[in-house]
Scaffold this active site. Structure first.
Site, PDB file in Angstrom:
ATOM      1  N   HIS A   1       0.878  -1.179   0.000  1.00  0.00           N
ATOM      2  CA  HIS A   1       0.000   0.000   0.000  1.00  0.00           C
ATOM      3  C   HIS A   1       0.913   1.226   0.000  1.00  0.00           C
ATOM      4  CE1 HIS A   1      -3.025  -2.868   1.950  1.00  0.00           C
ATOM      5  NE2 HIS A   1      -3.371  -2.682   0.688  1.00  0.00           N
TER       6      HIS A   1
ATOM      7  N   GLU B   1       1.862   3.603   3.073  1.00  0.00           N
ATOM      8  CA  GLU B   1       2.304   3.021   4.338  1.00  0.00           C
ATOM      9  C   GLU B   1       3.828   3.142   4.413  1.00  0.00           C
ATOM     10  OE1 GLU B   1      -1.606   0.152   4.517  1.00  0.00           O
ATOM     11  OE2 GLU B   1       0.372  -0.785   4.507  1.00  0.00           O
TER      12      GLU B   1
ATOM     13  N   HIS C   1       3.202  -3.642   6.793  1.00  0.00           N
ATOM     14  CA  HIS C   1       2.190  -2.607   6.555  1.00  0.00           C
ATOM     15  C   HIS C   1       2.036  -1.731   7.790  1.00  0.00           C
ATOM     16  CE1 HIS C   1       0.075  -4.482   2.979  1.00  0.00           C
ATOM     17  NE2 HIS C   1       0.938  -5.420   3.330  1.00  0.00           N
TER      18      HIS C   1
ATOM     19  N   GLU D   1       0.972  -5.599  10.611  1.00  0.00           N
ATOM     20  CA  GLU D   1       0.364  -4.264  10.723  1.00  0.00           C
ATOM     21  C   GLU D   1       1.020  -3.599  11.926  1.00  0.00           C
ATOM     22  OE1 GLU D   1      -1.667  -2.932   8.645  1.00  0.00           O
ATOM     23  OE2 GLU D   1      -2.511  -4.630   7.516  1.00  0.00           O
TER      24      GLU D   1
HETATM   25 ZN    ZN Z   1      -1.380  -2.081   4.121  1.00  0.00          ZN
END
Ligand code: ZN
Length: 351
Positions: free
Chosen positions: A72, A75, A167, A230
């Protein structure tokens, strides 16, 4: 003794993120070379670089590690972490005891400061990009699958294969740092859980259905020990307090340098997916605050979402919401529900 610090580090390795964002591409003479400690490097594609340890007798038994960040594009913190690690390896400050490929994921979206341009790149793996040929993300998904295939197929089946995909989340979370493990039907890896503990991951989410993420692709296709991390909330480039990511950074460096683990860190709590909230139509309503934290618990009977012909109510004593997102396109996932399964999962690992 010669000092590695004095060895000139090629600009590409000194700041691989800036090099990649600039759109620079190395000529044939610069694409490959050697840096400190006999480590060799090879630029393979935009945002994709290989680092290989010096030839030694045990090199062919070393693990093969793929570290990806920026799947992404907004990020940013993990991109800064991996870029710094490349520089530290190039200077000889981090020993390399694996074949390491670093992938900076959605480079076009990074330049635009956005999560993606047309489609979420992390929903386009496992061949799904072939159904979305108009998407500007489709060629990148194809290229990143090809990169992972080239790396892991060459490795031979006797070598350990790891894939760490880093991420940062859009929203706050009851557990600031958590991991998602793809579902392949294979037994869970105790080594992976030990590594996640070392990375100071507080919670692990176990998928129970196949997905289209990058880690799903590498776990299913190549048996890689793969996890999606994450690591906190999204911030713009340069505004990240990288000390908040120290646990994951240290564990990543330990993994690539073959450093022994302390083994003192507590195991993460474990949650298993039991439901998906899907947005079917534009009439979809997600019945919680826009800024509700990931892993917020809801009691039995609570209605979490409504759509034209559908409603989602909590059926377990407690369910927690993860990745709620009312703005997804119709047909896509607007949230997952999970229940805690720590005791049984860790007992299973210990057998
Ligand atoms: Zn992500």
């Amino acid at each position: 003794m010669t000092s590695n610090v004095d060895a000139a580090v090629p600009a590409m390795l000194a700041d691989f993120l800036a090099y990649t964002l600039s759109g620079a591409r190395p000529g044939p003479a610069e694409a490959r070379g050697a840096c400190a400690e006999g480590v060799s490097y090879a630029w393979l594609d935009e945002g994709v670089i290989e680092l290989t340890p010096a030839a030694r007798s045990d090199r062919h038994a070393m693990p093969v590690v793929l570290v990806s960040a920026g799947i992404h594009g907004d990020e940013t913190a993990p991109l800064e972490l991996v870029s710094r690690m490349i520089a530290d390896i190039a200077r000889g400050e981090v020993p390399l005891a694996c074949v390491l490929w670093i992938v900076l994921g959605n480079v076009s979206a990074m330049r635009a400061g956005s999560r993606y341009l047309d489609d979420d790149l992390n929903r386009l793996f496992c061949g799904r990009h072939a159904q979305l040929t108009q998407s500007r993300e489709a060629p990148r998904a194809h290229a990143l699958e090809a990169a992972a295939t080239r790396l892991f197929e060459r490795a031979g089946c006797e070598r350990e294969r790891w894939h760490i995909d880093m991420h940062t989340a859009i929203r706050a979370s009851v557990f600031e740092r958590f991991a998602l493990l793809p579902y392949t039907g294979a037994a869970l890896s105790r080594e992976m859980f030990a590594w996640l503990a070392e990375a100071r991951i507080e919670a692990v989410l176990l998928h129970t259905a196949k997905g289209n993420t990058y880690t799903h692709f590498t776990a299913e296709s190549f048996g890689a020990k793969a996890c999606t991390l994450e690591l906190g909330k999204v911030r713009p480039f340069g505004e990240n307090d990288l000390s908040r990511y120290a646990g994951a950074d240290d564990a990543m460096r330990a993994l690539v340098s073959g450093r022994a683990r302390a083994d003192a860190a507590p195991m993460p709590r474990v949650f298993t997916v039991i439901g998906q909230i899907t947005k079917h139509t534009d009439a979809f309503e997600l019945l919680m605050a826009d800024d509700v934290a990931n892993f917020t618990p809801f009691a039995k009977g609570t209605v979490l979402a409504r759509d034209a012909n559908y409603c989602y109510a909590v059926t377990h004593a407690e369910e927690r919401i993860v990745f709620p997102n009312r703005t997804v396109k119709p047909g896509l996932r607007a949230g997952l529900t999970v229940v805690e399964t720590t005791a049984e999962t860790l007992a299973e690992l210990a057998r």
